[in-house]
Design an enzyme around this catalytic site. Sequence first.
Site, PDB file in Angstrom:
ATOM      1  CB  ILE A 178      -0.050  21.607   1.062  1.00 23.82           C
ATOM      2  CG1 ILE A 178       0.817  20.423   0.616  1.00 23.82           C
ATOM      3  CG2 ILE A 178      -1.382  21.152   1.635  1.00 23.82           C
ATOM      4  CD1 ILE A 178       0.225  19.585  -0.502  1.00 23.82           C
ATOM      5  CD  GLU A 179      -1.674  27.433  -2.816  1.00 18.39           C
ATOM      6  OE1 GLU A 179      -2.649  28.216  -2.925  1.00 18.39           O
ATOM      7  OE2 GLU A 179      -0.741  27.389  -3.634  1.00 18.39           O
ATOM      8  N   GLY A 180      -4.521  23.774   1.238  1.00 20.36           N
ATOM      9  CA  GLY A 180      -5.787  23.429   1.854  1.00 20.36           C
ATOM     10  C   GLY A 180      -5.772  22.002   2.351  1.00 20.36           C
TER      11      GLY A 180
END
Length: 268
Positions: A178-180
């Site tokens: 998860i990067e956002g």
Amino acid sequence: MMVAGFSCLTLSSLLLVMMAHGIVAFDMLSNDNLAVYWGQNSYGAINPDKTAHWQKTLSYYCMDNSIDTFPIAFLVDSYAGGNLPSIDLANICNSGNANYFPGTGLLNCSFLASDIEMCQSAGKAVTISLGGGSGNIHFQNDSQAAVYAQTIWNLFLGGKSKTRPFGSAVLDGIDMDIEGGSQTGYVSFLTALRKHMNRGKKKYYITAAPQCPYPDAYIGNTLNAVGFDAVYVQFYNNYCGLQHYRNPDDWNFDAWCVRMWASSCLSY
């Protein structure tokens, strides 16, 4: 993305290699496991004219004995149509060589089932990674997230569905890259999914790939609230990456190793 430097063998050749050398089952407790994310054709994205070096099929990389687990990258959108997710596997499975399940945005990549099962037979764990750099893994609330756990179970793991993107292949778990976005519902989703896994017929895993700034902004709270089987910290693309190994003000392996979970850490 790792691109192995050996010639491609047929699946039958791989079977002969496996028979000759024996199979070592995947061990999540090992402290030297190597996870290689497969699916994005990173080299091909910046070298569109050098197709000979583009990403190969999954079975190609299963021949590399140094690799222990393959998170398939990525499930990019939790709700892309028909209340189902979408996956992006770059040059391997796309709208040009595969069909969408009717009424959905989910590609039918069932031709990959044999590759996945071959990797698993070679002692590798194969999971589905949710998110990525442009991922949109979102829930409105805990109730929606808990229901979504059933969807993932049915599509990729031990459940049943007519819209399984990898056909008969039963993956070994999920990865959260998860990067956002918001962490709303993540704890509920993973808690519900773990219950399915605990009732399954084999061992399943939940892993995460946080970025190295500590604590991670997009999954840090979830890491503290849910039991993960492994965490693949992204020590790159940030000031705290491996390139700053000799700078104690930036390189923060200690923050992850000591402060988060480990009672003892490997020497570094």
